[in-house]
Design a protein around this motif. Structure first.
Motif, PDB file in Angstrom:
ATOM      1  N   ILE A   4       4.118   0.589 -13.172  1.00  0.00           N
ATOM      2  CA  ILE A   4       2.747   1.072 -12.970  1.00  0.00           C
ATOM      3  C   ILE A   4       2.042   0.243 -11.904  1.00  0.00           C
ATOM      4  O   ILE A   4       1.336   0.784 -11.036  1.00  0.00           O
ATOM      5  N   LYS A   5       2.241  -1.070 -11.929  1.00  0.00           N
ATOM      6  CA  LYS A   5       1.631  -1.922 -10.913  1.00  0.00           C
ATOM      7  C   LYS A   5       2.178  -1.605  -9.523  1.00  0.00           C
ATOM      8  O   LYS A   5       1.429  -1.587  -8.539  1.00  0.00           O
ATOM      9  N   SER A   6       3.480  -1.341  -9.430  1.00  0.00           N
ATOM     10  CA  SER A   6       4.076  -0.982  -8.140  1.00  0.00           C
ATOM     11  C   SER A   6       3.489   0.328  -7.621  1.00  0.00           C
ATOM     12  O   SER A   6       3.252   0.481  -6.421  1.00  0.00           O
ATOM     13  N   ILE A   7       3.263   1.272  -8.530  1.00  0.00           N
ATOM     14  CA  ILE A   7       2.659   2.547  -8.133  1.00  0.00           C
ATOM     15  C   ILE A   7       1.238   2.331  -7.618  1.00  0.00           C
ATOM     16  O   ILE A   7       0.836   2.888  -6.590  1.00  0.00           O
ATOM     17  N   LEU A   8       0.472   1.507  -8.329  1.00  0.00           N
ATOM     18  CA  LEU A   8      -0.903   1.222  -7.912  1.00  0.00           C
ATOM     19  C   LEU A   8      -0.922   0.506  -6.558  1.00  0.00           C
ATOM     20  O   LEU A   8      -1.784   0.788  -5.711  1.00  0.00           O
ATOM     21  N   ILE A   9       0.032  -0.394  -6.343  1.00  0.00           N
ATOM     22  CA  ILE A   9       0.125  -1.084  -5.054  1.00  0.00           C
ATOM     23  C   ILE A   9       0.444  -0.082  -3.949  1.00  0.00           C
ATOM     24  O   ILE A   9      -0.114  -0.154  -2.847  1.00  0.00           O
ATOM     25  N   ALA A  10       1.342   0.861  -4.239  1.00  0.00           N
ATOM     26  CA  ALA A  10       1.693   1.888  -3.254  1.00  0.00           C
ATOM     27  C   ALA A  10       0.464   2.701  -2.865  1.00  0.00           C
ATOM     28  O   ALA A  10       0.227   2.966  -1.672  1.00  0.00           O
ATOM     29  N   PHE A  11      -0.337   3.085  -3.845  1.00  0.00           N
ATOM     30  CA  PHE A  11      -1.550   3.858  -3.545  1.00  0.00           C
ATOM     31  C   PHE A  11      -2.559   3.014  -2.790  1.00  0.00           C
ATOM     32  O   PHE A  11      -3.277   3.518  -1.921  1.00  0.00           O
ATOM     33  N   ARG A  16      -6.180   5.759   0.723  1.00  0.00           N
ATOM     34  CA  ARG A  16      -7.535   5.245   0.529  1.00  0.00           C
ATOM     35  C   ARG A  16      -8.059   5.641  -0.851  1.00  0.00           C
ATOM     36  O   ARG A  16      -9.258   5.574  -1.101  1.00  0.00           O
ATOM     37  N   ILE A  17      -7.158   6.016  -1.731  1.00  0.00           N
ATOM     38  CA  ILE A  17      -7.537   6.376  -3.091  1.00  0.00           C
ATOM     39  C   ILE A  17      -7.839   5.095  -3.867  1.00  0.00           C
ATOM     40  O   ILE A  17      -7.002   4.184  -3.918  1.00  0.00           O
ATOM     41  N   PRO A  18      -9.032   4.988  -4.451  1.00  0.00           N
ATOM     42  CA  PRO A  18      -9.402   3.754  -5.172  1.00  0.00           C
ATOM     43  C   PRO A  18      -8.470   3.515  -6.367  1.00  0.00           C
ATOM     44  O   PRO A  18      -8.172   4.427  -7.138  1.00  0.00           O
ATOM     45  N   VAL A  19      -7.997   2.288  -6.514  1.00  0.00           N
ATOM     46  CA  VAL A  19      -7.163   1.889  -7.657  1.00  0.00           C
ATOM     47  C   VAL A  19      -7.669   0.560  -8.186  1.00  0.00           C
ATOM     48  O   VAL A  19      -8.341  -0.195  -7.462  1.00  0.00           O
ATOM     49  N   PRO A  20      -7.360   0.242  -9.438  1.00  0.00           N
ATOM     50  CA  PRO A  20      -7.779  -1.064  -9.983  1.00  0.00           C
ATOM     51  C   PRO A  20      -7.195  -2.214  -9.171  1.00  0.00           C
ATOM     52  O   PRO A  20      -6.050  -2.155  -8.720  1.00  0.00           O
ATOM     53  N   GLN A  21      -7.969  -3.254  -8.973  1.00  0.00           N
ATOM     54  CA  GLN A  21      -7.533  -4.411  -8.203  1.00  0.00           C
ATOM     55  C   GLN A  21      -6.936  -5.483  -9.121  1.00  0.00           C
ATOM     56  O   GLN A  21      -7.464  -5.749 -10.201  1.00  0.00           O
ATOM     57  N   PHE A  22      -5.829  -6.064  -8.680  1.00  0.00           N
ATOM     58  CA  PHE A  22      -5.188  -7.127  -9.436  1.00  0.00           C
ATOM     59  C   PHE A  22      -4.337  -7.946  -8.471  1.00  0.00           C
ATOM     60  O   PHE A  22      -4.113  -7.543  -7.326  1.00  0.00           O
ATOM     61  N   LYS A  23      -3.858  -9.066  -8.938  1.00  0.00           N
ATOM     62  CA  LYS A  23      -3.031  -9.926  -8.092  1.00  0.00           C
ATOM     63  C   LYS A  23      -1.662  -9.289  -7.893  1.00  0.00           C
ATOM     64  O   LYS A  23      -1.000  -8.906  -8.859  1.00  0.00           O
ATOM     65  N   TRP A  24      -1.237  -9.194  -6.636  1.00  0.00           N
ATOM     66  CA  TRP A  24       0.051  -8.586  -6.318  1.00  0.00           C
ATOM     67  C   TRP A  24       1.159  -9.620  -6.445  1.00  0.00           C
ATOM     68  O   TRP A  24       1.160 -10.639  -5.748  1.00  0.00           O
ATOM     69  N   GLU A  25       2.105  -9.355  -7.321  1.00  0.00           N
ATOM     70  CA  GLU A  25       3.291 -10.190  -7.428  1.00  0.00           C
ATOM     71  C   GLU A  25       4.358  -9.674  -6.466  1.00  0.00           C
ATOM     72  O   GLU A  25       4.449  -8.469  -6.220  1.00  0.00           O
ATOM     73  N   VAL A  74      -7.803  11.915   5.621  1.00  0.00           N
ATOM     74  CA  VAL A  74      -8.791  11.355   4.690  1.00  0.00           C
ATOM     75  C   VAL A  74      -8.100  10.557   3.589  1.00  0.00           C
ATOM     76  O   VAL A  74      -8.532   9.453   3.239  1.00  0.00           O
ATOM     77  N   ILE A  75      -7.015  11.100   3.060  1.00  0.00           N
ATOM     78  CA  ILE A  75      -6.328  10.430   1.955  1.00  0.00           C
ATOM     79  C   ILE A  75      -5.644   9.145   2.407  1.00  0.00           C
ATOM     80  O   ILE A  75      -5.675   8.126   1.713  1.00  0.00           O
ATOM     81  N   THR A  76      -5.010   9.162   3.564  1.00  0.00           N
ATOM     82  CA  THR A  76      -4.283   7.972   4.037  1.00  0.00           C
ATOM     83  C   THR A  76      -5.119   7.065   4.910  1.00  0.00           C
ATOM     84  O   THR A  76      -4.715   5.927   5.192  1.00  0.00           O
ATOM     85  N   GLY A  77      -6.258   7.543   5.381  1.00  0.00           N
ATOM     86  CA  GLY A  77      -7.060   6.743   6.295  1.00  0.00           C
ATOM     87  C   GLY A  77      -6.421   6.604   7.666  1.00  0.00           C
ATOM     88  O   GLY A  77      -6.739   5.683   8.414  1.00  0.00           O
ATOM     89  N   GLY A  78      -5.503   7.506   7.983  1.00  0.00           N
ATOM     90  CA  GLY A  78      -4.818   7.444   9.276  1.00  0.00           C
ATOM     91  C   GLY A  78      -3.780   6.338   9.346  1.00  0.00           C
ATOM     92  O   GLY A  78      -3.363   5.927  10.435  1.00  0.00           O
TER      93      GLY A  78
END
Length: 262
Positions: A4-11, A16-25, A74-78
């Motif tokens: 799930i964290k890897s998916i959130l990092i990918a997004f 530019r889709i907002p996702v919860p922020q956390f420390k990336w391992e 818009v989704i990728t921010g270019g």
């Protein structure tokens, strides 16, 4: 939880889709590219929804085509277009390998990048217009489903190539993203590429098969180009692959469906 964290990092990285922020391992970060096609699923779903709304409210074809073009930006921010423009600058310089890599790393924009972006934008709008014109007013238009699947297919192919092709820089962004990927990542991306590609063929044999074939050929060209010019793939070349792959697929689909409509 790690997936799930890897998916959130990918997004977070590829959209530019907002996702919860956390420390990336590092372990989670290095699998992010595996989930790149999920952003394509979001873009494809939004394209289908947008098409339905445009048909429902009788939006003019040209306006519809422009809106279809805007969704991925818009989704990728270019994000991928930035890589495409950097590669345009590097290729147009006709420089050696090291100098080409330096040009891609340079944050400044060159004239050839602007020219390449203008050419790309006009062709993408042309493809979107032909696609929209061929199915104007049809809420169940098969062309929009093909277009939606294209975003998944291209990103899955990009992920596969990013894993299997040699990297131009061992310390580059792409090397870090794919640094600890393994057979499971490869199988997942191959599965998504196969399913999305086969669904395109299932929806429309001629258009889907031709788009599939064109993109497979482009994969071989991409591998040859990256090896010859840069000594391998980079984050910028991956962005170029996504941008140019979407354009190639769109033009093939649009021309096929437009010709059938005639």
């Amino acid at each position: 939880m790690r997936i799930i964290k890897s998916i959130l990092i990918a997004f977070s990285m590829y959209s530019r889709i907002p996702v919860p922020q956390f420390k990336w391992e590092e372990e989670e970060y290095s699998h992010a590219i595996t989930f790149l096609p999920l952003i394509g699923m979001v873009i494809g779903g939004l394209e289908i929804g947008l098409w339905f709304l445009c048909c429902r409210f009788d939006v003019p074809v040209f306006v519809t085509s422009l809106l279809l073009c805007l969704v991925p930006v818009v989704i990728t921010g270019g994000f991928h277009l930035d890589g495409y423009m950097d590669v345009c600058d590097a290729l147009s310089s006709y420089s050696g390998r090291e100098r080409s890599l330096e040009i891609m790393k340079d944050p400044h924009i060159g004239a050839f990048a602007v020219i390449g972006f203008a050419r790309y934008s006009l062709l993408f709008i042309l493809g979107a217009y032909l696609l929209a014109y061929a199915g104007a007013g049809d809420t169940d238009y098969m062309g929009i489903y093909l277009f939606a699947l294209l975003f998944v297919f291209v990103r899955a192919l990009c992920g596969v190539l990013s894993l299997v092709l040699p990297k131009a820089k061992s310390d580059g962004m792409l090397s870090r993203e794919a640094g600890k990927t393994g057979s499971a990542d490869f199988m997942f991306l191959t599965f998504l590429a196969s399913v999305s590609g086969l669904f395109m063929i299932y929806i429309n044999l001629m258009a889907g098969a031709l788009a599939f074939l064109a993109l497979i050929i482009f994969c071989f060209y991409y591998a040859y180009l990256c090896n010859k010019k840069f000594g391998g793939v980079t984050g910028d070349t991956a962005g170029m692959f996504v941008a140019r792959g979407e354009l190639i697929g769109l033009l093939v689909l649009a021309v096929c469906l437009f010709v059938v409509r005639l």
